[in-house]
Design an enzyme around this catalytic site. Structure first.
Site, short mmCIF file in Angstrom:
data_model
loop_
_atom_site.label_atom_id
_atom_site.label_comp_id
_atom_site.label_asym_id
_atom_site.label_seq_id
_atom_site.Cartn_x
_atom_site.Cartn_y
_atom_site.Cartn_z
N ASP A 1 1.04 -1.22 0.11
CA ASP A 1 -0.05 0.04 0.03
C ASP A 1 0.80 1.34 0.04
OD1 ASP A 1 -2.47 1.53 -0.16
OD2 ASP A 1 -2.71 1.24 2.02
N HIS B 1 2.85 2.97 -8.89
CA HIS B 1 2.81 1.72 -9.08
C HIS B 1 4.08 1.18 -9.85
CE1 HIS B 1 -1.23 1.86 -7.71
NE2 HIS B 1 -1.94 2.79 -8.72
N LEU C 1 10.65 -20.84 -3.76
CA LEU C 1 9.39 -20.16 -3.21
C LEU C 1 8.31 -20.26 -4.21
CD1 LEU C 1 8.87 -17.48 -1.16
CD2 LEU C 1 9.68 -16.17 -3.21
C1 FPP Z 1 -1.82 0.15 -3.40
O1 FPP Z 1 -1.43 1.35 -3.26
C2 FPP Z 1 -1.44 -0.63 -4.39
C3 FPP Z 1 -1.95 -1.35 -5.21
C4 FPP Z 1 -3.54 -0.94 -5.12
C5 FPP Z 1 -1.39 -2.00 -6.50
C6 FPP Z 1 -0.28 -2.76 -6.18
C7 FPP Z 1 0.50 -2.85 -7.49
C8 FPP Z 1 1.86 -2.96 -7.63
C9 FPP Z 1 2.91 -2.78 -6.50
C10 FPP Z 1 2.49 -2.86 -8.99
C11 FPP Z 1 2.03 -4.15 -9.83
C12 FPP Z 1 1.98 -5.39 -9.14
C13 FPP Z 1 2.70 -6.49 -9.54
C14 FPP Z 1 2.42 -7.67 -8.80
C15 FPP Z 1 3.35 -6.51 -10.98
P1 FPP Z 1 -2.34 2.63 -3.65
O2 FPP Z 1 -2.44 2.95 -4.95
O3 FPP Z 1 -3.72 2.17 -2.86
O4 FPP Z 1 -1.78 3.97 -2.82
P2 FPP Z 1 -2.28 4.85 -1.93
O5 FPP Z 1 -3.22 4.37 -0.73
O6 FPP Z 1 -1.27 5.65 -1.46
O7 FPP Z 1 -3.32 5.66 -2.88
#
Ligand code: FPP
Length: 276
Positions: A35, A52, A146
């Site tokens: 997050d 992201h 893993l």
């Molecule tokens: C949460 O941060 C993150 C996500 C909803 C997406 C997670 C995705 C990645 C780490 C990249 C792609 C993943 C892979 C496995 C290749 P948020 O956007 O909710 O952050 P915020 O709460 O600060 O708005």
């Protein structure tokens, strides 16, 4: 641990942290709520998707570190069933990044003996991402190190609903629906993580104190570690810190530690309780 020390330089912070880890008490399964990508980007006056994109590097590092530590399973919350509410441009970028990640990381997964899997309602993902996912899952199926689970279009409640429906369907096909009884063991065998140990450690980045519908059944006894660090900044040292914190915990699974049990038997015996 040897595999990890191979890539650490003596004297660095990662090396100092790794030296404190007790290799015999590592969690078998680590689950992570990644997050803070959006906030990471906002803080840098960048579009959310830049967060992201940067988060991919953390996924790569954490996956490789977990493999080198010989952790059995790593489950990453990459896209929840609720994330469809985000702007289409953000969703499109997330799945483009997923495809990019899968293409880029296949070589490392093979080299590190990593087996990729996906949990969640994968059938509803955009076609390109779904195909790439199936391709990498098939290519890494024979790897024995893993196990990485990407939770995509995932929700803990949907996981339970799907598990129960699977059991009903199976019983109906075998003509034993009328006598179907669900136990913890049968549900365990029907949820998306069947065959894996439950997560011992659940990490959430960016400081939020929520479970957000992640692995609701499986985290019953997980130790929870929340860090203020945003996911794109969460790297090897942060994982090692989480593992060290985990190793300080006294896991009792509703019981008492061995020492406490012995002391309690003694003091309880001494404490007279009136019969009525
Ligand atoms: C949460 O941060 C993150 C996500 C909803 C997406 C997670 C995705 C990645 C780490 C990249 C792609 C993943 C892979 C496995 C290749 P948020 O956007 O909710 O952050 P915020 O709460 O600060 O708005």
């Amino acid at each position: 641990m040897q595999e990890l020390f191979r890539v650490l330089d003596p004297g660095t912070e990662d090396w100092a942290l790794a030296r404190q880890i007790d290799a015999s008490r590592l969690p078998a399964h680590v689950a992570i709520i990644m997050d803070g990508n959006g906030r990471w980007a906002k803080r840098r006056f960048l579009p959310r998707v830049a967060g992201h994109k940067a988060g991919i590097d953390s996924v790569r590092t954490i996956m490789e570190t977990a493999a080198r530590l010989r952790i059995e399973a790593l489950t990453l919350y990459a896209f929840s069933t609720e994330n469809w509410k985000r702007p289409k441009s953000e969703i499109d970028t997330l799945f483009r990044l997923l495809r990019f990640f899968l293409r880029q990381e296949l070589a490392t997964m093979m080299e590190q003996n990593i087996q990729l899997n996906a949990i969640g309602r994968i059938e509803d993902l955009p076609e390109g991402a779904r195909e790439e996912l199936h391709r990498v899952i098939a290519l890494t199926a024979g790897n024995t190190g893993l196990k990485v689970n990407l939770a995509l279009n995932y929700s803990g409640r949907a996981d339970l609903v799907d598990a129960v429906n699977r059991l009903i369907e199976e019983a109906r096909a075998q003509g034993r629906l009328g006598s179907l009884e669900v136990s913890e063991a049968t549900l365990d065998g029907a949820v998306s993580t069947a065959g894996l140990p439950d997560p011992d450690l659940l990490i959430r980045t960016s400081g939020e104190m929520r479970i957000s519908n992640f692995l609701l059944w499986q985290i019953a006894y997980a130790e929870i570690y929340v860090t203020e660090t945003y996911w794109p900044d969460f790297r090897r040292a942060d994982l090692l810190r989480a593992l060290l914190d985990y190793q300080k915990r006294d896991r009792r699974f509703g019981g008492l530690s061995a020492l406490e049990r012995a002391q309690t038997e003694e003091s309880n015996a001494e404490e007279a309780v009136p019969a009525r």
